[in-house]
Design a protein around this motif. Sequence first.
Motif, PDB file in Angstrom:
ATOM      1  N   THR A 140      -1.607  -1.121  -4.385  1.00 27.57           N
ATOM      2  CA  THR A 140      -2.437  -0.280  -4.113  1.00 27.57           C
ATOM      3  C   THR A 140      -2.105   0.613  -3.879  1.00 27.57           C
ATOM      4  O   THR A 140      -1.091   0.849  -3.194  1.00 27.57           O
ATOM      5  N   LEU A 154       0.435  -1.514  -0.125  1.00 28.85           N
ATOM      6  CA  LEU A 154      -0.089   0.110  -0.193  1.00 28.85           C
ATOM      7  C   LEU A 154       1.090   1.017   0.276  1.00 28.85           C
ATOM      8  O   LEU A 154       1.819   1.714   0.868  1.00 28.85           O
ATOM      9  N   LYS A 176      -4.002  -0.321  -8.501  1.00 31.13           N
ATOM     10  CA  LYS A 176      -4.875  -0.451  -7.648  1.00 31.13           C
ATOM     11  C   LYS A 176      -5.842   0.575  -6.782  1.00 31.13           C
ATOM     12  O   LYS A 176      -4.424   1.220  -6.448  1.00 31.13           O
ATOM     13  N   GLU A 223      -7.373   1.355   6.332  1.00 29.15           N
ATOM     14  CA  GLU A 223      -6.757   0.382   5.369  1.00 29.15           C
ATOM     15  C   GLU A 223      -5.557  -0.425   6.080  1.00 29.15           C
ATOM     16  O   GLU A 223      -5.200  -1.014   5.586  1.00 29.15           O
TER      17      GLU A 223
END
Length: 346
Positions: free
Chosen positions: A37, A8, A62, A78
């Motif tokens: 992501t 992430l 993403k 998240e």
Amino acid sequence: MTSRLRILHCLSTREFAGTERHLAELSAIQARSHDVTLLLERRTTDARTGGDIQGFLCPDVKIVRAGRAGYLPALATELRSGRHDIVHTHLGRASARASWLRRAGLAGSVPVVATLHTSYRGRSYGTHDGLVCIASWQRDVLPERQREACALIPNWTVPPQSTAACRAALRERMRLEWRIPEGGVVIGTAGRMVEEKNFQLLIKAWKQAGLRPETRLVLVGDGPERCALQKAAQGRADILFTGYRTDMPDLLAAFDAFVVPSRHEPFGLVLLEAMEAGLPVCATAAGGVKDILADAPECLLPSDCLEALTAGLRRLETAAPRQWDMSRYRIATAASSVEAFYRRYC
């Protein structure tokens, strides 16, 4: 076989500059081997320039956007989701929010690292498990605990994808658009037009340098200082302002030399791009520039020195093209080093 990571990236900005391009390129190469992501603000378009990271992102990355409640709740969701093996924050706003959530016990157990694109601040990065420094000056000022958990991984530049013929055509087209005289030398510079870039001093040095009438200074970029800079240029035909451009570094094909007058330059990506294009350069010895030009000290100038900058412009006017060794600054090398850094923690 090396396990696939769930990464992430967190960025809380509304512009498109060096950090945003860095993240777009890094996330794209990571997405070839990992699940990537990117958590962004609800809106990411720069109101002044129209620049937006959205148009530069790989389809395999993403995208998650913050909702109406703001970036902090989206980040908290998240961090606690269990969907990520590593969290990588960029710049102060996203990093400070991650640090706040960790201090408040609201971040879950996922490891969090950051890239220092600018200066270290304990409020933003003090709780991070590890830090990526892009230049040695950052590592040198870290607290001892953070220094032991950091990696020095410089930014990169991507070789031109266009053919020599395409670059020659672009050079001709841009020089016609800018009305460069036949045989004129074009010395370029680029960046956000803010005080620390020191374009005011560059214009003073240009006026003082006494260069040939057909030599031109081209400033690429926009920002709050632009009106003042254009006023300082006094409408001179030999100083051109292109405004914000989305075609850097291709635009470098139109230049014959490049100058970086900054008071501070965390890394110096635009300098690296100019070197990739084979341009002779001069730059103030500020921040990451000292790393990039460590093997070419003759190209370094003292910071904020009118006389040195004037002399540097005179040298550039007659300088020949230069082939630089760019092997240290390849994205595949950097991405491999970043992955190895992640695996310290997951």
